[in-house]
Motif scaffolding. Structure first.
Motif, PDB file in Angstrom:
ATOM      1  N   ARG A 134      31.211  35.839  36.564  1.00  6.00           N
ATOM      2  CA  ARG A 134      30.601  36.316  37.799  1.00  6.00           C
ATOM      3  C   ARG A 134      29.250  36.018  37.889  1.00  6.00           C
ATOM      4  N   THR A 187      27.152  34.545  45.482  1.00  7.77           N
ATOM      5  CA  THR A 187      27.997  34.843  44.071  1.00  7.77           C
ATOM      6  C   THR A 187      29.066  33.818  43.914  1.00  7.77           C
ATOM      7  N   LYS A 220      32.610  33.637  41.602  1.00  6.36           N
ATOM      8  CA  LYS A 220      33.495  34.466  40.731  1.00  6.36           C
ATOM      9  C   LYS A 220      34.609  33.292  40.371  1.00  6.36           C
TER      10      LYS A 220
END
Length: 323
Positions: free
Chosen positions: A93, A124, A126
């Motif tokens: 992440r 972000t 992930k």
């Protein structure tokens, strides 16, 4: 941590930032006017064009005053099946501050300087990966399957349905699954390296354009690839690099497609004596037309779009002397 055939590793990072400053622009709202009558020619009269003079509201800048913080981490395990063969898995992440991407957009309240939505401060990524690595007798192969989710807050220059240019805000999430392959072979003076990535990507969420959900992101081709063969002898190295991509959509509406392409770049290096190297590079050897980008999402009524192409054939030569 390493024990026997198993290796486990991880990392963590915490980012904190402070953003302070002022912006000048008529598009910031709050009564910041960007048009004012101005006597440009000094004749004491305001003509029709002078009444529409573009100005910066220098007396009332927009404020920027916010903080951000986020955690990034990664953890993985590698298992060596045999001396030349291993498998691995990893989950990560990561984050990146939005920085200038959200300036001049509604993400900031320019009277207070604060973010309208604190989540706009950073994007972000992930990603989960599962792969295989092979090394033996001059042969290298890496195969990685991946599944990724990303968020984006940004601004994009594109066009309205009538073909005119606009600046559009982006508040969006993406999902992608695919596989990446890297390989290389070396036999005596001959070597070849190659790589390819297949992606099945889609827009997973869109706050401003819900109808885009499920579409393929702009410029995201199903397959991108490259291959570089070369022959390296004592005094001469000759090779080529081929890069290519399948077709992709010009914009997120998925109406206009950009054609795929393959570009060939060739190079020759001659080393006639110690510390002397002559290099000749030819980019886009066959002078192919490759469209990189268009602002329009479809062909307008005029039949004309604004696009950008890669350079045609270009040749460069370099003489290097080391001392």
């Amino acid at each position: 941590y390493h024990i026997g055939k198993i290796a486990i590793g991880g990392s963590a990072r915490y980012d904190m930032g402070t953003v302070r400053g002022s912006l000048y622009g008529a598009e910031l709202g709050g009564g910041r006017v960007g048009v004012a009558p101005t006597d440009l020619n000094g004749d004491g009269k305001i003509s029709a064009p002078e009444a529409q003079t573009a100005t910066l509201p220098l007396g009332r800048p927009g404020n920027v005053d916010y903080d951000y913080h986020y955690l990034s981490y990664s953890a993985g395990v590698n298992y060596r099946i045999a001396e030349p063969l291993a498998v691995f898995a990893r989950y990560s992440r990561g984050g990146r501050a939005s920085a200038e991407k959200i300036l001049f957009t509604p993400a900031v309240n320019y009277d207070t300087g604060k973010l309208v939505d604190p989540a706009s401060a950073y994007d972000t990524v992930k990603q989960a990966e599962l792969g295989l690595k092979f090394r033996k007798s001059g042969v290298t192969v890496n195969v990685t399957g991946f599944s990724a989710k990303t968020g984006e807050r940004n601004a994009q220059v594109n066009s309205k349905p009538d073909g005119s240019i606009q600046v559009e805000n982006i508040v969006r999430g993406y999902e992608a699954k695919g596989v990446e392959v890297e390989a290389g072979v070396r036999r005596g003076p001959f070597s070849v390296t190659a790589g390819a990535t297949y992606s099945d990507a889609k827009i997973a969420s869109d706050a401003l354009h819900p109808t885009f959900v499920g579409n393929t992101p702009r410029h995201q081709a199903d397959l991108i690839f490259e291959v570089t063969p070369q022959v390296e002898m004592k005094y001469v190295t000759v090779g080529a690099n081929v890069i290519g991509t399948t077709s992709s959509y010009a914009q997120d509406t998925n109406q206009l497609k950009l054609p795929g392409y393959a570009l060939v770049n060739a190079f020759v290096q001659v080393r006639p004596m110690e510390r002397v190297q002559l290099m000749l590079n030819v980019n886009n050897l066959f002078d192919k037309l490759a469209i990189a980008q268009t602002l329009q999402a479809s062909i307008p009524a005029s039949g004309v779009i604004l696009g950008r192409a890669y350079n045609g054939r270009t040749v460069s030569a370099t003489l290097r002397y080391s001392f």
